[in-house]
Design an enzyme around this catalytic site. Structure first.
Site, PDB file in Angstrom:
ATOM      1  N   TRP A 102       0.838  -1.204   0.000  1.00 43.47           N
ATOM      2  CA  TRP A 102       0.000   0.000   0.000  1.00 43.47           C
ATOM      3  C   TRP A 102       0.865   1.243   0.000  1.00 43.47           C
ATOM      4  CZ3 TRP A 102      -4.200  -1.518  -1.859  1.00 43.47           C
ATOM      5  CH2 TRP A 102      -4.856  -2.657  -1.413  1.00 43.47           C
ATOM      6  N   ASP A 172      -1.998   6.714   6.326  1.00 46.89           N
ATOM      7  CA  ASP A 172      -3.001   5.791   5.796  1.00 46.89           C
ATOM      8  C   ASP A 172      -3.320   4.814   6.930  1.00 46.89           C
ATOM      9  OD1 ASP A 172      -4.473   3.801   4.604  1.00 46.89           O
ATOM     10  OD2 ASP A 172      -3.010   3.335   3.030  1.00 46.89           O
ATOM     11  N   LYS A 196     -12.424  -1.914   6.245  1.00 45.11           N
ATOM     12  CA  LYS A 196     -11.609  -2.834   7.040  1.00 45.11           C
ATOM     13  C   LYS A 196     -12.027  -2.785   8.505  1.00 45.11           C
ATOM     14  CE  LYS A 196      -8.384  -3.550   3.663  1.00 45.11           C
ATOM     15  NZ  LYS A 196      -7.511  -2.494   3.157  1.00 45.11           N
TER      16      LYS A 196
HETATM   17  C1  LIG Z   1      -6.995  -1.974   1.979  1.00 50.40           C
HETATM   18  C2  LIG Z   1      -6.017  -0.889   2.059  1.00 50.40           C
HETATM   19  C3  LIG Z   1      -5.939   0.085   1.049  1.00 50.40           C
HETATM   20  C4  LIG Z   1      -6.816   0.077  -0.192  1.00 50.40           C
HETATM   21  O1  LIG Z   1      -8.060   0.518   0.144  1.00 50.40           O
HETATM   22  P1  LIG Z   1      -9.220   0.756  -0.972  1.00 50.40           P
HETATM   23  O2  LIG Z   1     -10.286   1.385  -0.148  1.00 50.40           O
HETATM   24  O3  LIG Z   1      -9.575  -0.593  -1.491  1.00 50.40           O
HETATM   25  O4  LIG Z   1      -8.686   1.643  -2.015  1.00 50.40           O
HETATM   26  C5  LIG Z   1      -5.009   1.093   1.211  1.00 50.40           C
HETATM   27  N1  LIG Z   1      -4.215   1.152   2.281  1.00 50.40           N
HETATM   28  C6  LIG Z   1      -4.264   0.225   3.265  1.00 50.40           C
HETATM   29  C7  LIG Z   1      -3.347   0.338   4.431  1.00 50.40           C
HETATM   30  C8  LIG Z   1      -5.161  -0.824   3.184  1.00 50.40           C
HETATM   31  O5  LIG Z   1      -5.195  -1.744   4.153  1.00 50.40           O
END
Ligand SMILES: *Cc1c(COP(=O)(O)O)cnc(C)c1O
Length: 360
Positions: A102, A172, A196
């Site tokens: 990511w 993030d 998540k």
């Molecule tokens: C799952 C995830 C993403 C991607 O997220 P989307 O909403 O599918 O774009 C980005 N960063 C992290 C840390 C993630 O766990």
């Protein structure tokens, strides 16, 4: 009769059953309006209660004061990989700590807008750990430092908040948002795809210091400018009302369960239970380094990797679903987000012991 499995999926992930039961009613008739939540106008009173309820719920859980703004967006965390540099990389340089796929994707997007300085990376160690504070070197004069707080694929997580540095810190937090208390003073912007740890897919949340948003160039597309969301309370256009509603219920659920301190303790206990069981035998091998182990995504291998497929299959048959590792790394992974109950981890621990007896 509803039958629910124990859902270890990495995202979208499991949601609190209490929330789903409440939402079932709201599908058809929300609080006597004669309409389901999805059918409410986003300009109506009942919807506004939900919308501002979520924004205030997030601020309340984080302890964020008036200098912070919550933005409710779409496009996933992946769109944030672009929005962050578009809005904040106004001096043309930013620093990134690279801790997995990511972060690499975030870097690739940022490079389209300027120069990326790598402040630290654990790539040479296959991302098995988070760089230690003394290994992080933030170049002078960068517009911000970007970190990824939890790495779903590699099963690593920052042990605590990133070190205090001069530039604003952008994090993030997609896979550990609202999972433990954090020191907000260390951050300038947090963002997360909701699916998540907060709610359903379709909602992306960012929490930012208002002063940071002043930088955004006026030439940005309206929907990619943070100020559009901040200035219009995320009601410039139609927001994703249903994901916002479920996420709102989830923040209330978190409040009822002791807020971030309460959920943090519970998540810690769940992770300890699982890692202790994996560490107790050579049959299993957790993949992340000790100090960097994630409390959200527990990645592990079997000493005999050829048995992993059988493990996942038999676990599924036993009602323990979603344990296959990410295709990029293989192995096994248990995602134990906020809503995964401790009983679910206990059931997995019992299965680990049982499987070892049968296959060991
Ligand atoms: C799952 C995830 C993403 C991607 O997220 P989307 O909403 O599918 O774009 C980005 N960063 C992290 C840390 C993630 O766990």
């Amino acid at each position: 009769m509803t039958h629910r499995v124990i859902n270890f999926n990495p995202g979208p992930g499991t949601l609190p059953e209490e929330v789903l039961v409440e939402a079932r009613e709201a599908l058809l008739d929300y609080k006597g309006t004669g309409m389901g939540v999805m059918e409410l106008s986003h300009r109506s009173k009942p919807y506004e209660e939900i919308h501002f309820g979520l924004m205030n719920g997030i601020k309340g859980l984080l302890g964020a004061g008036d200098e912070w703004v919550v933005m409710l967006m779409q496009g996933g965390a992946s769109t944030q990989f672009s929005m962050v540099p578009m809005n904040l990389m106004t001096g043309g340089r930013a620093a990134y700590v690279v801790t997995g796929e990511w972060s690499q994707k975030a870097v690739a997007e940022a490079q389209k807008h300027g120069t990326v300085e790598i402040a630290a990376t654990s790539e040479s160690e296959k991302f098995r750990r988070i760089p230690r504070p003394e290994e992080i070197h933030v170049a002078d004069g960068v517009d911000y430092l970007h970190v990824t707080s939890n790495n779903t694929i590699y099963g690593t997580q920052w042990p605590g908040d990133p070190p205090a540095v001069a530039p604003p810190v952008v994090a993030d937090v997609s896979s550990d948002f609202l999972s433990r208390p954090l020191d907000l003073s260390r951050y300038a912007l947090l963002y997360a795809g909701a699916q998540k740890n907060l709610g359903p897919a379709g909602l992306t949340v960012a929490v930012a210091r208002k002063e940071l948003l002043a930088r955004a160039p006026k030439t940005l597309p309206t929907m990619l400018n943070y100020r559009t969301y901040a200035e219009k309370d995320s009601l410039y256009n139609t927001p994703p009302t249903w994901p916002i509603y479920i996420s709102y219920l989830c923040t209330q659920w978190l409040q009822r369960h002791g807020g971030l301190a309460g959920i943090g303790e519970r998540n810690e206990a769940k992770a300890r239970l699982l890692y202790d069981a994996l560490d107790a035998t050579d049959f299993y091998r957790p993949t992340a380094e000790n100090e960097s182990r994630s409390r959200m995504n527990v990645t592990f291998r079997l000493a005999d990797e050829s048995q992993e497929e059988r493990f996942a299959k038999e676990a599924t048959a036993a009602g323990l679903v979603g344990l296959k590792g990410h295709r990029a790394v293989g192995g096994l992974r248990a995602s134990i987000y906020n809503a995964l109950p401790v009983e679910g981890v206990e059931a997995l621990v019992a299965f680990l012991r049982d499987f070892e007896k049968r296959a060991g």
